[in-house]
Design an enzyme around this catalytic site. Sequence first.
Site, PDB file in Angstrom:
ATOM      1  N   ASP A   1       0.826  -1.204   0.000  1.00  0.00           N
ATOM      2  CA  ASP A   1       0.000   0.000   0.000  1.00  0.00           C
ATOM      3  C   ASP A   1       0.862   1.256   0.000  1.00  0.00           C
ATOM      4  O   ASP A   1       0.469   2.299  -0.506  1.00  0.00           O
ATOM      5  CB  ASP A   1      -0.952  -0.010   1.199  1.00  0.00           C
TER       6      ASP A   1
HETATM    7  O1  MRU Z   1      -7.771  -2.822   2.831  1.00  0.00           O
HETATM    8  P1  MRU Z   1      -7.651  -3.227   1.398  1.00  0.00           P
HETATM    9  O2  MRU Z   1      -8.423  -4.428   1.005  1.00  0.00           O
HETATM   10  O3  MRU Z   1      -7.851  -2.066   0.449  1.00  0.00           O
HETATM   11  O4  MRU Z   1      -6.154  -3.668   1.353  1.00  0.00           O
HETATM   12  C1  MRU Z   1      -5.274  -3.188   0.483  1.00  0.00           C
HETATM   13  C2  MRU Z   1      -4.747  -4.315  -0.237  1.00  0.00           C
HETATM   14  O5  MRU Z   1      -5.409  -4.848  -1.089  1.00  0.00           O
HETATM   15  C3  MRU Z   1      -3.476  -4.858   0.123  1.00  0.00           C
HETATM   16  O6  MRU Z   1      -2.896  -4.463   1.249  1.00  0.00           O
HETATM   17  C4  MRU Z   1      -2.636  -5.153  -1.048  1.00  0.00           C
HETATM   18  O7  MRU Z   1      -1.675  -6.035  -0.713  1.00  0.00           O
HETATM   19  C5  MRU Z   1      -2.087  -3.961  -1.759  1.00  0.00           C
HETATM   20  S1  MRU Z   1      -3.071  -3.516  -3.094  1.00  0.00           S
HETATM   21  C6  MRU Z   1      -2.596  -4.438  -4.483  1.00  0.00           C
END
Ligand code: MRU
Length: 382
Positions: free
Chosen positions: A261
């Site tokens: 993220d």
């Molecule tokens: O809370 P979310 O479902 O939005 O989580 C983010 C993600 O999907 C992940 O952390 C992910 O590994 C990064 S986005 C490809």
Amino acid sequence: MAPHSEFTDGTQAPNSLQAICYKRGSLQLLDQTKLPLQSTYLDIRDSTDGWHAIKDMVVRGAPAIAIAAALSLAVEIFNLEDFNGTPDEAFSFIVMKLEYLVSSRPTAVNLSDAAAKLKQIASAVATNTSDARNVFEAYIEASEIMLKDDVASNKAIGSHGASFIQHLLGNSKNIFMLTHCNTGSLATAGYGTALGVIRSLHTEGVLERAYCTETRPFNQGSRLTAFELVHDKIPATLIADSAAAALMKFGRVNAVVVGADRVAANGDTANKIGTYNLAVSAKHHNIPFFVAAPLTSVDLSLSSGEEIIIEERSPKELLNTHGGLGEQVAASGISVWNPAFDVTPANLVTGIITEKGVVTKKGTDAFDIKGFVQKEAVQASA
Ligand code: MRU
């Protein structure tokens, strides 16, 4: 936001893994809170709908929320009927709406990065035109390009990651991978980041099996990644988050690949809660641990992961079933700590797989991502 199994123009919604369906002037988002049992698309008419869709996890995943935010404003602008302002006023309108959209979720840098780029484009046009429509048109075009570029970038991540991992594992033809959360088509404009690497290994015929964690408490792994793997007929097994270390001990994991993220300049990586546990376990078992993410997930303004703001989500995600959407299971009155992300230190990461190649460490505990980006830029201009 109105639910649709059909789009507003009467066409049938796609029976696929397309999280974001966009045509100029209209945007539909697949409601990921309903997956895998129902495929329902929600009509997103403006930035307010976009903000709620992101906050409520209708759309989630760092790259997907950035693109969905950008396009929700593109749709609002396209359908604006009574704007009589100057180019500067058009620019201020865009800035105000983008700032609002960025406030929806704090950890993924892709959203603020996309907003900064879009503001820059709108500002450049606003200073060179006397017609506000040109500012709006430039904004719409730039957000449409983001949608298109994300898929190409993910395919490049998939291919760099697959080659690197195969090479590292001595060109093995029976690779077992472990991944966490959802980083596939649903978390991006298509193909995926970490799941893109797994897709690519599968396409090359060298993936024996992918393991995906449930990813408590919101279950992005069991609800979304498992759905994508089954949909694409990739051999896969779902495990409880707490089974990961045991799986490694049994020798069933050759490499771990996760998304990101936000990646700090030294390679410290914020990703879905539970990622850090996996990295510690992988280190203990001598298993390579990869982060797969586009360069838009790298925040060079942060020297380390300590500066990353971690979103805390509702206690309901733990107190109730279905990540907070179902009935209560935990004792009333218990207090809850529910960080949505954790930070994995760079020393636990083997490599960062980007669309430009794999960043590795050169005998230190940290990555030099800035140096990697600069070298890439020089090579591209040569
Ligand atoms: O809370 P979310 O479902 O939005 O989580 C983010 C993600 O999907 C992940 O952390 C992910 O590994 C990064 S986005 C490809």
